[in-house]
Design a protein around this motif. Structure first.
Motif, mmCIF file in Angstrom:
data_model
loop_
_atom_site.group_PDB
_atom_site.id
_atom_site.type_symbol
_atom_site.label_atom_id
_atom_site.label_comp_id
_atom_site.label_asym_id
_atom_site.label_seq_id
_atom_site.Cartn_x
_atom_site.Cartn_y
_atom_site.Cartn_z
ATOM 1 N N UNK A 144 0.816 -1.216 0.000
ATOM 2 C CA UNK A 144 0.000 0.000 0.000
ATOM 3 C C UNK A 144 0.851 1.268 0.000
ATOM 4 N N UNK A 145 2.169 1.122 0.140
ATOM 5 C CA UNK A 145 3.066 2.271 0.018
ATOM 6 C C UNK A 145 3.210 3.117 1.257
ATOM 7 N N UNK A 146 2.827 2.615 2.422
ATOM 8 C CA UNK A 146 2.938 3.398 3.662
ATOM 9 C C UNK A 146 4.153 3.020 4.499
ATOM 10 N N UNK A 147 4.985 2.111 3.982
ATOM 11 C CA UNK A 147 6.151 1.611 4.723
ATOM 12 C C UNK A 147 5.737 1.032 6.070
ATOM 13 N N UNK A 148 4.728 0.181 6.036
ATOM 14 C CA UNK A 148 4.177 -0.379 7.268
ATOM 15 C C UNK A 148 5.203 -1.178 8.058
ATOM 16 N N UNK A 149 6.140 -1.837 7.358
ATOM 17 C CA UNK A 149 7.115 -2.702 8.042
ATOM 18 C C UNK A 149 8.439 -1.999 8.311
ATOM 19 N N UNK A 150 8.452 -0.661 8.213
ATOM 20 C CA UNK A 150 9.705 0.088 8.353
ATOM 21 C C UNK A 150 10.390 -0.205 9.682
ATOM 22 N N UNK A 151 9.625 -0.309 10.761
ATOM 23 C CA UNK A 151 10.192 -0.581 12.083
ATOM 24 C C UNK A 151 10.186 -2.067 12.432
ATOM 25 N N UNK A 152 9.831 -2.928 11.459
ATOM 26 C CA UNK A 152 9.719 -4.368 11.730
ATOM 27 C C UNK A 152 10.425 -5.181 10.652
ATOM 28 N N UNK A 153 11.562 -4.692 10.169
ATOM 29 C CA UNK A 153 12.272 -5.351 9.069
ATOM 30 C C UNK A 153 12.713 -6.767 9.433
ATOM 31 N N UNK A 154 13.007 -6.994 10.709
ATOM 32 C CA UNK A 154 13.527 -8.296 11.128
ATOM 33 C C UNK A 154 12.428 -9.272 11.545
ATOM 34 N N UNK A 155 11.178 -8.859 11.437
ATOM 35 C CA UNK A 155 10.091 -9.739 11.890
ATOM 36 C C UNK A 155 9.279 -10.267 10.708
ATOM 37 N N UNK A 156 9.188 -11.585 10.646
ATOM 38 C CA UNK A 156 8.316 -12.269 9.689
ATOM 39 C C UNK A 156 7.574 -13.359 10.448
ATOM 40 N N UNK A 157 6.246 -13.303 10.511
ATOM 41 C CA UNK A 157 5.504 -14.295 11.293
ATOM 42 C C UNK A 157 5.596 -15.694 10.684
#
Length: 436
Positions: free
Chosen positions: A405-418
């Motif tokens: 969606x282009x909001x950089x939702x994972x910007x603070x969660x780069x190291x997290x993948x469920x």
């Protein structure tokens, strides 16, 4: 419009409750965490408020627990209904849009939750401003002006300000000031005549009384037992002590949790920076307000409600000691509410049923939208609050899938993948759960 129409086919398990595939279990987990945190927050808050307001025994026996439970139910329902609406909205729409996981799910949840809360406590809880100090200065100026005006404030707000700044700053009294002073003076003289041999404490008290009574005091000032200087100093000491004790009480639960594992942390209960910051904020607010009011009475040779605008604005600078978005936003919401209802009483503003609930729901939904889609733009204090309320589960959302969606939702969660169970996913997971 193109961004609003963009969608992803993932299910609610893949985006929201990644820790458990079943919606009902996920709702239960959020409810348990939110209830525990809500009881801790409101239990402490209402108990301290009751002590400061000197409630009678009947309040503690019959009203304190119901009020704690009602407010705790509101906050718990906000978290529970959000995750429930999150899942329901996904099932209705069949996919996720940019607005649905945050704003869309939070709007009905927040509106239903606020209806549980007591009407007197509803307001604008989550609006974000750039400079809370400037906002607090403006809010304090208007609040103190209404406080000084006849019939300007009523109820809890009036009582709270009267407790903070004292009845001496109320422009009208039901008794003659000079008569009250002479009566007090006679009582002091009578006590002096009837006094017994004094110890050191009594001598110190007598000395302080003489220092406070003998000094400059304008004829318009109503602090008849003190001169203007001691009046400001006493106001600072009183509210500094109250602020320090409030912050100590708030830290008691966390300190006692580590009583046996880390006994040294008990010292931080009394020598914590935040304790002194809250005390400095409250103490300086009162002393600046009182000092400015006295100064303006000396300069203009009269007591005027307009003095409160200047004194309140200058006193708002005290927020520098304790920058709190929560305090600024709550007071701003109460100010808007006060002006709105005064406009209704004057016939200048139309009455909208449930206006406070609607405003709360929209404000909270905007914050939830930010918490889901762009955490980097959310205030850290509110993000930490959401993590405490959900026991960290808000950080377990699959924000990498929302990056489209282009909001950089994972910007603070780069190291997290469920790690997801592929049996319950629509899209093959990046890190599938190993099934035994």
């Amino acid at each position: 419009m193109a961004a609003l129409s963009k969608s992803i086919p993932h299910g609610c398990y893949e985006i929201g409750h990644t820790w458990h595939p079943r919606c009902s279990r996920a709702v239960l987990h959020v409810t348990q965490g939110a209830l525990a945190e809500s009881l801790r927050i409101y239990g402490t808050l209402y108990l301290i408020a009751a002590i400061l307001r000197k409630r009678k025994l009947d309040y503690y026996l019959y009203k304190l627990l119901p009020e704690i439970l009602q407010s705790s139910s509101f906050l718990t329902a906000n978290g529970t209904l959000y995750i429930a609406c999150f899942c329901i909205l996904r099932k209705i729409l069949g996919k996720f849009y940019i607005w649905s996981p945050g704003f869309g799910a939070a709007l009905p949840a927040s509106y239903m939750a606020i209806l549980i809360e007591r009407k007197s406590r509803r307001g604008l809880l989550t609006i974000y401003m750039a400079n809370q100090v400037l906002l607090f200065c403006i809010t304090a100026a208007l609040f103190m002006f209404f406080f000084r005006c006849k019939d300007g404030l009523k109820g809890f707000t009036y009582s709270a300000l009267k407790f903070i700044v004292g009845k001496e700053e109320i422009p009208t009294h039901s008794f003659s000031p000079e008569a009250a002073f002479s009566k007090t003076d006679r009582k002091i003289k009578h006590c002096e005549k009837a006094s017994q041999p004094m110890n050191i404490l009594a001598l110190t008290r007598k000395f302080m009384d003489k220092v406070c009574k003998h000094g400059p005091r304008h004829r318009c000032c109503k602090h008849y037992g003190d001169n203007c200087i001691s009046y400001c100093i006493k106001g600072f000491v009183r509210m500094f002590s109250i602020g320090y004790l409030i912050q100590c009480c708030l830290r008691i639960p966390s300190a006692f949790r580590h009583l046996f594992t880390e006994p040294s942390r008990l010292l931080s209960l009394f020598y914590n920076k935040e304790n002194f910051q809250l005390g400095a904020f409250l103490g300086s607010f009162v002393s600046i307000y009182k000092g400015t009011s006295c100064f303006l009475r000396w300069v203009r040779n009269l007591d005027d409600e307009l003095h409160a605008l200047v004194a309140g604005c200058l006193a708002g600078i005290s927020m520098m000691f304790y920058k709190s978005t929560t305090i600024s936003m709550y007071l701003m919401s109460k100010l808007v509410e006060t002006i709105y209802f005064k406009g209704i009483e004057a016939g200048k503003v139309p009455y909208f049923p449930h206006a406070d609930s609607i405003i709360y729901a929209i404000s909270t939904s905007i914050c939830f939208q930010a918490a889901v889609m762009e955490v980097q733009n959310l205030r850290p204090s509110y993000w930490k609050f959401l993590l405490r309320l959900t026991k960290g589960r808000f950080a377990l959302m699959n924000r990498k899938a929302l990056d489209v969606f282009g909001t950089e939702a994972s910007k603070n969660f780069k190291d997290f993948t469920p790690k997801l169970d592929p049996r319950y996913t629509v899209v093959p997971p990046e890190l599938p759960l190993e099934l035994s």
